[in-house]
Write a protein that holds these residues in place. Sequence first.
Motif, mmCIF file in Angstrom:
data_model
loop_
_atom_site.group_PDB
_atom_site.id
_atom_site.type_symbol
_atom_site.label_atom_id
_atom_site.label_comp_id
_atom_site.label_asym_id
_atom_site.label_seq_id
_atom_site.Cartn_x
_atom_site.Cartn_y
_atom_site.Cartn_z
ATOM 1 N N ALA A 40 -3.149 90.416 14.063
ATOM 2 C CA ALA A 40 -3.028 88.959 14.012
ATOM 3 C C ALA A 40 -2.669 88.482 12.605
ATOM 4 O O ALA A 40 -1.945 87.497 12.441
ATOM 5 C CB ALA A 40 -4.331 88.315 14.469
ATOM 6 N N VAL A 41 -3.167 89.186 11.588
ATOM 7 C CA VAL A 41 -2.840 88.840 10.203
ATOM 8 C C VAL A 41 -1.517 89.470 9.778
ATOM 9 O O VAL A 41 -0.642 88.799 9.222
ATOM 10 C CB VAL A 41 -3.970 89.271 9.246
ATOM 11 C CG1 VAL A 41 -3.538 89.111 7.784
ATOM 12 C CG2 VAL A 41 -5.224 88.466 9.515
ATOM 13 N N LEU A 42 -1.344 90.764 10.061
ATOM 14 C CA LEU A 42 -0.139 91.454 9.609
ATOM 15 C C LEU A 42 1.126 90.907 10.253
ATOM 16 O O LEU A 42 2.211 90.983 9.667
ATOM 17 C CB LEU A 42 -0.262 92.953 9.894
ATOM 18 C CG LEU A 42 -1.367 93.690 9.122
ATOM 19 C CD1 LEU A 42 -1.384 95.165 9.507
ATOM 20 C CD2 LEU A 42 -1.181 93.531 7.617
ATOM 21 N N SER A 43 1.013 90.354 11.430
ATOM 22 C CA SER A 43 2.184 89.751 12.067
ATOM 23 C C SER A 43 2.624 88.483 11.341
ATOM 24 O O SER A 43 3.765 88.039 11.476
ATOM 25 C CB SER A 43 1.888 89.429 13.534
ATOM 26 O OG SER A 43 0.852 88.457 13.643
ATOM 27 N N CYS A 44 1.718 87.906 10.553
ATOM 28 C CA CYS A 44 2.027 86.703 9.771
ATOM 29 C C CYS A 44 2.276 87.030 8.307
ATOM 30 O O CYS A 44 3.126 86.408 7.652
ATOM 31 C CB CYS A 44 0.874 85.710 9.863
ATOM 32 S SG CYS A 44 0.503 85.128 11.520
ATOM 33 N N SER A 45 1.530 87.969 7.775
ATOM 34 C CA SER A 45 1.621 88.362 6.376
ATOM 35 C C SER A 45 1.654 89.887 6.324
ATOM 36 O O SER A 45 0.608 90.535 6.307
ATOM 37 C CB SER A 45 0.413 87.819 5.591
ATOM 38 O OG SER A 45 0.466 88.203 4.244
ATOM 39 N N PRO A 46 2.830 90.489 6.331
ATOM 40 C CA PRO A 46 2.963 91.941 6.509
ATOM 41 C C PRO A 46 2.207 92.801 5.505
ATOM 42 O O PRO A 46 1.904 93.959 5.804
ATOM 43 C CB PRO A 46 4.474 92.163 6.399
ATOM 44 C CG PRO A 46 5.073 90.872 6.843
ATOM 45 C CD PRO A 46 4.143 89.819 6.320
ATOM 46 N N LEU A 47 1.895 92.256 4.333
ATOM 47 C CA LEU A 47 1.137 93.012 3.334
ATOM 48 C C LEU A 47 -0.350 92.676 3.374
ATOM 49 O O LEU A 47 -1.114 93.157 2.550
ATOM 50 C CB LEU A 47 1.687 92.751 1.933
ATOM 51 C CG LEU A 47 3.147 93.150 1.693
ATOM 52 C CD1 LEU A 47 3.550 92.850 0.260
ATOM 53 C CD2 LEU A 47 3.363 94.636 2.012
ATOM 54 N N GLY A 48 -0.736 91.835 4.319
ATOM 55 C CA GLY A 48 -2.136 91.440 4.412
ATOM 56 C C GLY A 48 -2.574 90.525 3.289
ATOM 57 O O GLY A 48 -3.767 90.396 3.004
ATOM 58 N N THR A 55 2.841 77.788 11.437
ATOM 59 C CA THR A 55 3.542 76.535 11.667
ATOM 60 C C THR A 55 4.144 76.524 13.067
ATOM 61 O O THR A 55 4.141 77.537 13.768
ATOM 62 C CB THR A 55 4.682 76.339 10.651
ATOM 63 O OG1 THR A 55 5.818 77.126 11.048
ATOM 64 C CG2 THR A 55 4.260 76.771 9.249
ATOM 65 N N ALA A 56 4.698 75.385 13.432
ATOM 66 C CA ALA A 56 5.369 75.281 14.733
ATOM 67 C C ALA A 56 6.590 76.184 14.803
ATOM 68 O O ALA A 56 7.044 76.547 15.889
ATOM 69 C CB ALA A 56 5.772 73.825 14.976
ATOM 70 N N HIS A 57 7.118 76.577 13.650
ATOM 71 C CA HIS A 57 8.291 77.458 13.604
ATOM 72 C C HIS A 57 7.912 78.928 13.532
ATOM 73 O O HIS A 57 8.777 79.796 13.649
ATOM 74 C CB HIS A 57 9.148 77.106 12.390
ATOM 75 C CG HIS A 57 9.646 75.699 12.380
ATOM 76 N ND1 HIS A 57 9.035 74.697 11.648
ATOM 77 C CD2 HIS A 57 10.671 75.117 13.031
ATOM 78 C CE1 HIS A 57 9.676 73.562 11.839
ATOM 79 N NE2 HIS A 57 10.675 73.786 12.685
ATOM 80 N N GLY A 58 6.642 79.223 13.302
ATOM 81 C CA GLY A 58 6.191 80.594 13.131
ATOM 82 C C GLY A 58 5.374 80.732 11.863
ATOM 83 O O GLY A 58 4.977 79.732 11.250
ATOM 84 N N ALA A 59 5.147 81.964 11.458
ATOM 85 C CA ALA A 59 4.327 82.227 10.276
ATOM 86 C C ALA A 59 5.195 82.364 9.033
ATOM 87 O O ALA A 59 6.373 82.730 9.101
ATOM 88 C CB ALA A 59 3.503 83.492 10.474
ATOM 89 N N LEU A 60 4.586 82.061 7.879
ATOM 90 C CA LEU A 60 5.295 82.145 6.604
ATOM 91 C C LEU A 60 4.314 82.593 5.531
ATOM 92 O O LEU A 60 3.228 82.030 5.402
ATOM 93 C CB LEU A 60 5.870 80.771 6.241
ATOM 94 C CG LEU A 60 6.753 80.667 5.008
ATOM 95 C CD1 LEU A 60 8.028 81.487 5.190
ATOM 96 C CD2 LEU A 60 7.106 79.205 4.748
ATOM 97 N N CYS A 61 4.708 83.617 4.772
ATOM 98 C CA CYS A 61 3.845 84.108 3.692
ATOM 99 C C CYS A 61 4.539 83.929 2.343
ATOM 100 O O CYS A 61 5.722 83.612 2.281
ATOM 101 C CB CYS A 61 3.452 85.569 3.925
ATOM 102 S SG CYS A 61 4.829 86.743 3.920
#
Length: 216
Positions: A40-48, A55-61
Motif C-alpha cells: 500500500a505504501v510502495l505503490s505510492c512511494s516506491p522507496l518507502g 490524490t484524485a489523479h493517483g499517488a505522488l512522491c
Amino acid sequence: MITLCGFPLSNYYNKVKLALLEKGVDFTEERVAIGATDEAVLSCSPLGKIPFLRTAHGALCESQPMLDYIEAVHPAPALLPADAWGRAKQHELITFLDLHLELVARELYPQAFFGGSVSEAIQASVRKRLDKHLAGFRRLASFTPYVAGPDFTMADCAAYVHLPLVGLSTRIIYGEDLVLAHGIDWKAYAKRVSERPSAQRVDADRKGDQAARQAG
C-alpha cells in the motif's frame, strides 16, 4: 481530496503541509512511518519514503513535485511568481535548501538528534561542504523579509523547516551554528514566519507528535 501521508516530525512533510495550509486546500493526513515495506505504501512511494500524496489523479512522491502539483491545481493564492524567470529563481533557492544544505546537514542528524555517532571524517566533510554551500545560498537569498523578497513563497516552505535543523545540528556537532556564522539570521526569520497561521499549525502538530512519542 488530497491526503498527505507521513508524520509531523518530518521536515519534508511539513514543507508540503505549509503549502497546503497557505493555500487553504482541503486535505487529510495519514500517518505513515519511514521505510514502510507494505505494498500500500510502495505503490505510492516506491522507496518507502515520506511524505507522499494520495490524490484524485493517483499517488505522488518526493516533496518538490508534490509542491509543484499543488501549485498547479490550486493556483491561488500563488506561492510562485507568474513569470518563468521568477519561478526558476524560486526553484534555484529550493534546490539549495533541499540538496545543498539540508541533505548535507542530514549526515549529522544521527549524532545531533538521535543518540548515534558520526565519524570525525564525515563531520569534517560536512563542515567543508556546508561552509561552501551556505556562502553560496547567502548570495541567492534576500531575507527581505522572506527568502526571496517581500512575499511568502514556495521557497519559504522549504526554508522554514530546513534552516533551523541545519543551524541546530551544526551547533550541537561543532559548537557553532554555521548558518548564523554565515550571516543568515535564521532565528529572526523563523520568528517572523512563525507568526503565520500555517506555521503555527505546523509547529503545534509537530510539538504534539514529539510529545506523544516521548510519552509513549
